[in-house]
Design a protein around this motif. Sequence first.
Motif, PDB file in Angstrom:
ATOM      1  N   ASN A  40     -30.030  50.115  48.715  1.00 19.34           N
ATOM      2  CA  ASN A  40     -30.926  50.555  49.795  1.00 19.34           C
ATOM      3  C   ASN A  40     -31.360  52.004  49.533  1.00 19.34           C
ATOM      4  O   ASN A  40     -30.825  52.658  48.623  1.00 19.34           O
ATOM      5  N   THR A  66     -30.910  54.674  51.382  1.00 17.10           N
ATOM      6  CA  THR A  66     -29.883  55.672  51.716  1.00 17.10           C
ATOM      7  C   THR A  66     -28.924  55.843  50.535  1.00 17.10           C
ATOM      8  O   THR A  66     -28.584  56.973  50.151  1.00 17.10           O
ATOM      9  N   SER A  82     -36.977  53.101  49.089  1.00 19.45           N
ATOM     10  CA  SER A  82     -36.349  52.033  49.860  1.00 19.45           C
ATOM     11  C   SER A  82     -37.261  50.817  49.858  1.00 19.45           C
ATOM     12  O   SER A  82     -38.490  50.956  49.931  1.00 19.45           O
ATOM     13  N   PHE A  94     -36.673  48.440  52.224  1.00 18.32           N
ATOM     14  CA  PHE A  94     -36.469  47.887  53.576  1.00 18.32           C
ATOM     15  C   PHE A  94     -37.730  47.076  53.940  1.00 18.32           C
ATOM     16  O   PHE A  94     -38.839  47.480  53.592  1.00 18.32           O
ATOM     17  N   ASP A 113     -32.212  44.136  52.257  1.00 17.29           N
ATOM     18  CA  ASP A 113     -32.107  45.544  51.869  1.00 17.29           C
ATOM     19  C   ASP A 113     -32.337  45.722  50.378  1.00 17.29           C
ATOM     20  O   ASP A 113     -32.017  44.839  49.578  1.00 17.29           O
ATOM     21  N   GLY A 114     -32.865  46.870  50.027  1.00 14.55           N
ATOM     22  CA  GLY A 114     -33.052  47.194  48.618  1.00 14.55           C
ATOM     23  C   GLY A 114     -33.484  48.636  48.472  1.00 14.55           C
ATOM     24  O   GLY A 114     -33.966  49.253  49.428  1.00 14.55           O
ATOM     25  N   GLY A 115     -33.286  49.180  47.285  1.00 16.01           N
ATOM     26  CA  GLY A 115     -33.713  50.552  47.030  1.00 16.01           C
ATOM     27  C   GLY A 115     -33.729  50.812  45.538  1.00 16.01           C
ATOM     28  O   GLY A 115     -33.369  49.933  44.745  1.00 16.01           O
ATOM     29  N   SER A 168     -23.496  49.747  44.353  1.00 17.66           N
ATOM     30  CA  SER A 168     -24.814  49.678  44.963  1.00 17.66           C
ATOM     31  C   SER A 168     -25.766  48.932  44.039  1.00 17.66           C
ATOM     32  O   SER A 168     -26.177  49.457  43.009  1.00 17.66           O
ATOM     33  N   GLN A 228     -33.741  39.572  46.154  1.00 21.16           N
ATOM     34  CA  GLN A 228     -34.641  40.669  46.572  1.00 21.16           C
ATOM     35  C   GLN A 228     -35.549  41.093  45.421  1.00 21.16           C
ATOM     36  O   GLN A 228     -36.738  41.365  45.622  1.00 21.16           O
TER      37      GLN A 228
END
Length: 371
Positions: A55, A57, A182, A184, A194-196, A230, A236
Amino acid sequence: MVDLKTQYEHIREDVNKAILNVIENTAFINGPEVSSFQSELENYLDIKHVIPCANGTDALQIAMMALGLKPGDEVITPSYTYIATTEVMALLGLTPVFVDVDPKTFCINPSLIEEKITPKTKLIVPVHLYGQAADMDEILAVAKKHNLYVVEDNAQAIGCVYTHKDGTISKTGTMGDIGCTSFFPSKNLGCYGDGGALCTNSDELAEKIRMIANHGQSKRYYHDVVGCNSRLDSIQAAVLRIKLPRLDSYCDARRKAADHYDNFFRSIDGITTPFRADNNKHVFHQYTLILEGIDRDELKDHLESKGIPAMIYYPVPAHKQKMFASFGVENMVLPVTDWLTERVISLPMHTELEEEQLNYICESVKEFVNK
Ligand SMILES: *Cc1c(COP(=O)(O)O)cnc(C)c1O
């Protein structure tokens, strides 16, 4: 605020096929979809390394870990941003040093950075808020002069193109030491969960980032540094591979909706439409008005009663959050930040806004203002 359902209808067949393909192949973690997406995003951004993660963050946290920052180091950042930007600083024992924003772009005001620099300052984190680039030439110049790192929070601006003073162009997220973004679902390039990702042109930082995001592992079961876990999952990545080729047209659709709003609101007293700097292409993650002499809460209620969502991004700036009480910053005066947080309101903004919907929203705002 967003219409992900209609957007999905347009890509349903491709998305369903891609997701099913991941399931059939049971390559759920670090499968070929993830590596393909990684290289496709490297091409899109024109950057050497993309490292997908779980994500936005996490991306920010991993970036600050990869730079080897130590507890007590100071990080210069706007207070007017989503909490994730500054939360990870506190989590790592770093000290956020809040700087006011530019009243037009809502991004960090570079002319106020230098006075906040101390021997402990290590990093500047500009946020490309609402989809418009911060003043990167100025920020990079201050960083260079004082030997500071720059990590761009690009969660809201992927696809934005910045033109430097010398006429060369860069995508946001690719100008600092590390860029973080992100995926999102409601972000401009959103997945279905979620992903980033982080991106960098430095081979050395890319290696550190990969290691940190994977339990600090250098080779299997050998862990050299304290890291975290992470990952972007394959489903995704498969969705993002369908949406990435459409990102520029999605940004165009957002700009078109913003043009419509601008044309309507420009002539209404008490409403300031979003500023668009000449040197970058706003991608309108949010369409945010400044209200003067118009009651924001009542307008929000009025719109809600007509079935129109409106949001306040952000009602409380970071320096006034309880989270930062121990930093002794709640009485800090950031005049522009304080002024904006009392006056901004964001209207629905997404890729599927029809003219009829835009007219209805505009007329509903006007109806309240003229009441
Ligand atoms: C959304 C967002 C993040 C965090 O991204 P997540 O994927 O939700 O963790 C960070 N910074 C800004 C400015 C954001 O808008």
